[in-house]
Design a protein around this motif. Structure first.
Motif, mmCIF file in Angstrom:
data_model
loop_
_atom_site.group_PDB
_atom_site.id
_atom_site.type_symbol
_atom_site.label_atom_id
_atom_site.label_comp_id
_atom_site.label_asym_id
_atom_site.label_seq_id
_atom_site.Cartn_x
_atom_site.Cartn_y
_atom_site.Cartn_z
ATOM 1 N N ASP A 93 -19.608 4.382 18.578
ATOM 2 C CA ASP A 93 -20.131 3.401 17.630
ATOM 3 C C ASP A 93 -20.453 4.028 16.275
ATOM 4 O OD1 ASP A 93 -19.874 1.406 19.448
ATOM 5 O OD2 ASP A 93 -22.000 1.249 19.956
ATOM 6 N N SER A 94 -20.708 5.323 16.272
ATOM 7 C CA SER A 94 -20.966 6.046 15.023
ATOM 8 C C SER A 94 -19.689 6.342 14.258
ATOM 9 C CB SER A 94 -21.681 7.362 15.330
ATOM 10 O OG SER A 94 -20.870 8.172 16.178
ATOM 11 N N LEU A 95 -18.529 5.989 14.839
ATOM 12 C CA LEU A 95 -17.176 6.296 14.355
ATOM 13 C C LEU A 95 -16.798 7.745 14.584
ATOM 14 C CD1 LEU A 95 -16.592 4.201 11.088
ATOM 15 C CD2 LEU A 95 -16.292 3.555 13.494
ATOM 16 N N LEU A 96 -17.661 8.522 15.260
ATOM 17 C CA LEU A 96 -17.287 9.885 15.625
ATOM 18 C C LEU A 96 -16.292 9.847 16.775
ATOM 19 C CD1 LEU A 96 -20.736 11.702 15.443
ATOM 20 C CD2 LEU A 96 -18.801 12.022 13.890
ATOM 21 N N ASP A 97 -15.445 10.860 16.821
ATOM 22 C CA ASP A 97 -14.407 10.948 17.844
ATOM 23 C C ASP A 97 -15.012 11.285 19.201
ATOM 24 O OD1 ASP A 97 -11.595 11.405 18.834
ATOM 25 O OD2 ASP A 97 -12.441 13.403 19.145
ATOM 26 N N ASN A 98 -14.460 10.692 20.227
ATOM 27 C CA ASN A 98 -14.912 10.929 21.590
ATOM 28 C C ASN A 98 -13.774 11.545 22.372
ATOM 29 O OD1 ASN A 98 -16.642 10.898 23.760
ATOM 30 N ND2 ASN A 98 -16.251 8.771 24.300
ATOM 31 N N HIS A 99 -13.906 12.841 22.696
ATOM 32 C CA HIS A 99 -12.834 13.531 23.443
ATOM 33 C C HIS A 99 -12.584 12.857 24.786
ATOM 34 C CE1 HIS A 99 -11.227 16.671 26.130
ATOM 35 N NE2 HIS A 99 -10.718 17.246 25.071
ATOM 36 N N PRO A 100 -13.593 12.574 25.647
ATOM 37 C CA PRO A 100 -15.010 12.933 25.553
ATOM 38 C C PRO A 100 -15.268 14.362 26.020
ATOM 39 C CG PRO A 100 -14.626 11.629 27.535
ATOM 40 C CD PRO A 100 -13.301 11.736 26.829
ATOM 41 N N PRO A 101 -16.409 15.022 25.663
ATOM 42 C CA PRO A 101 -17.471 14.530 24.791
ATOM 43 C C PRO A 101 -17.034 14.525 23.323
ATOM 44 C CG PRO A 101 -17.886 16.815 25.302
ATOM 45 C CD PRO A 101 -16.680 16.411 26.096
ATOM 46 N N PHE A 102 -18.016 14.324 22.422
ATOM 47 C CA PHE A 102 -17.726 14.311 20.997
ATOM 48 C C PHE A 102 -17.029 15.590 20.565
ATOM 49 C CE2 PHE A 102 -19.784 16.057 17.005
ATOM 50 C CZ PHE A 102 -18.836 15.550 16.138
ATOM 51 N N GLN A 103 -15.893 15.435 19.902
ATOM 52 C CA GLN A 103 -15.220 16.498 19.147
ATOM 53 C C GLN A 103 -14.772 15.892 17.832
ATOM 54 O OE1 GLN A 103 -13.152 19.286 22.599
ATOM 55 N NE2 GLN A 103 -11.943 18.604 20.888
ATOM 56 N N ILE A 104 -14.807 16.691 16.779
ATOM 57 C CA ILE A 104 -14.537 16.128 15.462
ATOM 58 C C ILE A 104 -13.059 16.121 15.105
ATOM 59 C CG2 ILE A 104 -14.665 18.215 14.022
ATOM 60 C CD1 ILE A 104 -16.691 16.484 12.273
ATOM 61 N N ASP A 105 -12.242 16.856 15.851
ATOM 62 C CA ASP A 105 -10.824 16.971 15.512
ATOM 63 C C ASP A 105 -10.115 15.624 15.516
ATOM 64 O OD1 ASP A 105 -11.088 16.777 18.276
ATOM 65 O OD2 ASP A 105 -10.522 18.860 18.600
ATOM 66 N N GLY A 106 -10.531 14.709 16.401
ATOM 67 C CA GLY A 106 -9.907 13.387 16.419
ATOM 68 C C GLY A 106 -10.144 12.612 15.142
ATOM 69 N N ASN A 107 -11.338 12.763 14.557
ATOM 70 C CA ASN A 107 -11.600 12.130 13.261
ATOM 71 C C ASN A 107 -10.662 12.672 12.193
ATOM 72 O OD1 ASN A 107 -14.694 12.018 14.503
ATOM 73 N ND2 ASN A 107 -14.141 10.255 13.251
ATOM 74 N N PHE A 108 -10.540 13.992 12.137
ATOM 75 C CA PHE A 108 -9.703 14.597 11.100
ATOM 76 C C PHE A 108 -8.222 14.309 11.335
ATOM 77 C CE2 PHE A 108 -13.299 17.863 10.755
ATOM 78 C CZ PHE A 108 -13.922 17.146 9.753
ATOM 79 N N GLY A 109 -7.804 14.364 12.596
ATOM 80 C CA GLY A 109 -6.412 14.040 12.898
ATOM 81 C C GLY A 109 -6.090 12.591 12.616
ATOM 82 N N GLY A 110 -7.045 11.689 12.904
ATOM 83 C CA GLY A 110 -6.831 10.275 12.608
ATOM 84 C C GLY A 110 -6.738 10.012 11.117
ATOM 85 N N THR A 111 -7.592 10.660 10.342
ATOM 86 C CA THR A 111 -7.535 10.525 8.880
ATOM 87 C C THR A 111 -6.194 11.025 8.349
ATOM 88 O OG1 THR A 111 -9.933 10.714 8.651
ATOM 89 C CG2 THR A 111 -8.615 11.276 6.725
ATOM 90 N N ALA A 112 -5.744 12.170 8.862
ATOM 91 C CA ALA A 112 -4.440 12.698 8.441
ATOM 92 C C ALA A 112 -3.320 11.740 8.814
ATOM 93 C CB ALA A 112 -4.205 14.064 9.079
ATOM 94 N N GLY A 113 -3.424 11.126 9.986
ATOM 95 C CA GLY A 113 -2.384 10.203 10.420
ATOM 96 C C GLY A 113 -2.249 9.011 9.487
ATOM 97 N N ILE A 114 -3.378 8.447 9.053
ATOM 98 C CA ILE A 114 -3.338 7.319 8.114
ATOM 99 C C ILE A 114 -2.697 7.745 6.807
ATOM 100 C CG2 ILE A 114 -4.782 5.750 6.761
ATOM 101 C CD1 ILE A 114 -6.751 5.792 9.183
#
Length: 742
Positions: free
Chosen positions: A634-655
């Motif tokens: 819900d915080s928009l942070l990536d959920n591996h799970p658990p939380f890892q930030i790489d999914g946020n950065f990879g998703g941003t790069a994908g867009i």
């Protein structure tokens, strides 16, 4: 609206509001009565550096290679678990600094709202209690290197609370309240790396006093808290540095502190902007409600753009000039003393993914901490190459830590025995040069390129077919069924990812040598070796072959899709240049996904980039939906799970890669635009050669394009199936889109 907001405090740590300046991190739950702000300092890790290089590695290396050549993978793996592991096997772990605890009597409140404003990197909490409207403002300043928290109320004399610093009782910390200042408490401790955190307060009206290790504010009109921290990793004077940071801000007003923070932060954030047409009334809904709507299948392009901006925000907040260390598995935010995977730098995909959006989003300077850490690693990598493998040059395995440790991590066959980290990291050095054209930067890192090449010149062996391969190796972190024994195995002789990485790396070294006018002998040797690297092959089932042999995977839907490195982040597989391989890559993705692939956040993010590179906008969009629906908190942070930030950065790069790609000497415009984004605009996307592009599209068709170039240069623009040669002058170039026929 570039803001995340909610109608209730965060219950779970993962749903808190992340703030940071690259050095200090904070996660705020926004609770009115028991507020907790979890704190991090980037260099607070669990121990000191140890020489973990295994001196018995080289004497058993050829035996392990022979066992693999004889098809005895299980015996090779058993020996490797003794001879090729680190001694001891584990590196240090990233740790929490502790918590800033806030206690009030505001348990009965209403009209609550908390928000994280991405445009000014600031968290805010507002609510009503006892007829008084209270507000809190929180930010982490990079110019002053302090966390700033301000309390206000619309009725004078209403601000009262207790504040303290704490850390887990068994974590070797000392809460020091013996400061001479009645407005200050401190916390010190550490295991190997020592730290000092300082909490200081000031008020308008009311009283402020220190009682034990607590600061008590009573009946103030407003109050401000300042937190600083420093470690012995950064300086022997860490105690003094922490103290000075909070003392120096006392001479500045809140407004001065906030404006300096905002100005510095926005010098990064304002470099680009994405707008996807959407119903702006959705901004009136809290972020968690929007995410629930999206998960149920509703459209919300504004949420996608917000997710993109949040990724940029996280990169700026966890890694920028002045940081000592790159973003780790959790960026800079970690609540544990023993976090998952040590919250280290996992360099067989995750650390690299953290920086995929940097260059294209105009944040290339946010890679500086990564480049500095590569140098830190190189100092130890030379010892690892010499002691463990009797090779020249430098080597690192699949993990590193605060010290730049390069010895193998863990005793886990699917990942431990992998030596490809440095050549992959070197592609980031090259990419930064391609985008910046900074020759002095390239020259500065040439010794690392050179030493990485020397290791592989010495380490590569000839296989039965005369190819040069890495042995032993593995395809991270996948397993195969050995065709002779039927056993599950990981170690192998050569794999597709190794050859793809080395193909990129050797070409980089050759080109860098030409640009810099140095290393001619090395370049000549690499030109000789390059054709002998195994080519990317197509499996009999039509997919890209993951290993050099036609092995059967144990887990067809595995989270790692390492054999598609050549598709992304590399440029070796493209629909235009290698259509057969591109078709096989597509089949590889379909096969992985049909068996449950993409079940971790970072893996799903990688898949978005794969489909973008294949210029399939609908598939890329489908996986953006799945990333947000299944792997985003819900915080928009990536959920591996658990939380890892790489999914946020990879998703941003994908867009970003759906809108612009720079591959094989071409700038590809809107290569994977989905029907879901019929109209929109983007400003400030970066291209190689120092270019900055502004685009607007309507009805799925490019409508406006301008390109800012630092120099006069010729470029090739691809739009659809048409490539157009364009001459750019220095400055802004308005491009006639009618010339760029589909």
């Amino acid at each position: 609206m570039k803001k995340l907001w909610y109608r209730q405090p965060a219950v779970k740590w993962e749903d808190c509001m992340p703030l940071g300046n690259g050095k200090l991190g904070a996660m705020a739950n926004g609770s009115p009565d028991h507020g907790c702000i979890q704190l991090n300092e980037e260099s607070l890790w669990s121990g000191t550096f140890k020489d973990r290089n295994n001196p018995d590695a080289y004497s058993h290396l050829n035996e392990i290679r022979s066992l693999l050549a004889e098809g005895k993978a299980s015996q090779a793996e058993a020996l490797a678990c003794c001879a090729l592991t680190g001694t001891p096997p584990n590196e240090t772990a990233y740790q929490t600094l502790g918590e800033l605890n806030l206690i009030t009597s505001h348990s009965d409140y209403s009209d609550y709202q908390r928000s994280l404003d991405l445009e000014d990197a600031c968290a805010r909490v507002e609510y009503i209690c006892g007829g008084v409207r209270y507000s809190r403002t929180l930010f982490v300043s990079q110019p002053d290197n302090v966390l700033v928290l301000r309390f206000t109320a619309d009725k004078p004399g209403s601000v009262s609370f207790r504040a303290s610093l704490s850390r887990s009782f068994w974590a070797n910390y000392l809460s020091a309240s013996e400061s001479e200042d009645p407005d200050t408490v401190c916390m010190e401790g550490g295991t190997g790396i020592l730290f000092r955190a300082v909490l200081k307060a000031r008020t308008k009206g009311g009283t402020l006093r220190r009682v034990g290790s607590n600061l008590l504010v009573e009946n103030a009109d407003e109050a401000e808290l300042f937190v600083s921290a420093a470690t012995s990793f950064a300086s022997a004077d860490y105690r003094l540095l922490a103290q000075k940071a909070v003392e120096q801000v006392m001479a500045k007003s809140f407004e001065e502190l906030f404006e300096a923070h905002r100005r510095e932060y926005r010098s990064y954030f304002d470099r680009m902007e994405l707008h996807l047409c959407y119903d702006s009334s959705l901004d009136l809904l809290p972020t968690d409600e929007r995410l629930r709507r999206f998960r149920s299948g509703e459209s919300d392009n504004g949420l996608v753009a917000l997710y993109f901006d949040f990724g940029r925000y996280l990169l700026i907040s966890s890694s920028r000039p002045g940081s000592l260390l790159p973003a780790n598995l959790q960026g800079i935010w970690n609540r544990d003393l023993q976090p998952a995977w040590g919250s280290k730098f996992t360099i067989n995909i995750n650390t690299e993914m953290n920086y995929w959006p940097a260059e294209v989003c105009g944040l290339g300077d946010c890679e500086q901490p990564l480049f500095f850490h590569i140098k830190r690693m190189a100092a130890h990598g030379r010892d690892t190459a010499r002691i463990m493998y009797h090779c020249r040059g430098i080597v690192a395995h699949h993990n590193t830590d605060v010290w730049g440790d390069t010895a193998p991590q863990d005793v886990w066959v699917p990942s431990t025995f992998w030596v490809m980290a440095f050549p992959w990291l070197c592609t980031h050095i090259w990419e930064h040069y391609e985008y910046s054209l900074d020759t002095s930067f390239l020259r500065d890192y040439w010794p690392i390129l050179q030493d990485t090449a020397l290791f592989f010149i010495d380490y590569l062996v000839e296989d039965a077919e005369g190819r040069l391969v890495v042995s032993p190796t593995l395809s991270p972190e996948n397993s195969y069924i050995h065709p002779k024994t039927g056993e599950t195995a990981n170690l192998c002789i050569g794999c597709t990812m190794d050859s793809q990485i080395l193909r990129d790396f050797f070409r980089i070294c050759i080109r860098a040598s030409e640009i810099l006018g140095t290393g001619e002998e090395l370049a000549s040797k690499l030109k000789e070796l390059l054709p002998r690297l195994p080519k990317t092959e197509i499996h009999s089932n039509g997919t890209i072959r993951e290993w050099l042999e036609e092995y059967e995977e144990v887990e067809v839907g595995h989270r790692h899709i390492s054999h598609l490195y050549g598709l992304f982040p590399s440029e070796q597989i493209t629909p235009q240049k290698t259509p057969e391989l591109a078709a096989a890559a597509e089949k590889t993705l379909e096969r992985r996904l049909s068996h449950g692939g993409g079940h971790t956040g970072w893996s799903r993010a990688w898949i978005i980039n794969f489909w973008a590179r294949l210029q399939n906008g609908e598939k890329a969009w489908e996986n953006i939906r799945l990333l947000l629906e299944k792997s985003t908190l819900d915080s928009l942070l990536d959920n591996h799970p658990p939380f890892q930030i790489d999914g946020n950065f990879g998703g941003t790069a994908g867009i970003a890669n759906m809108l612009l790609q720079c591959i094989n000497g071409e700038i590809v415009l809107l290569p994977a635009l989905p029907k879901e984004w019929p109209s929109g605009s983007v400003c400030g996307l970066r291209g190689k050669g120092g270019l900055s592009l502004n685009m607007r599209w309507e009805g799925g068709t490019l409508a406006d394009l301008s390109i800012q170039s630092p120099t006069e240069q010729d470029i090739a623009l691809r739009y659809g199936n048409t490539v157009t040669a364009v001459h750019l002058v220095a400055g802004i170039n308005a491009i006639d889109t009618a010339r760029l026929s589909m």
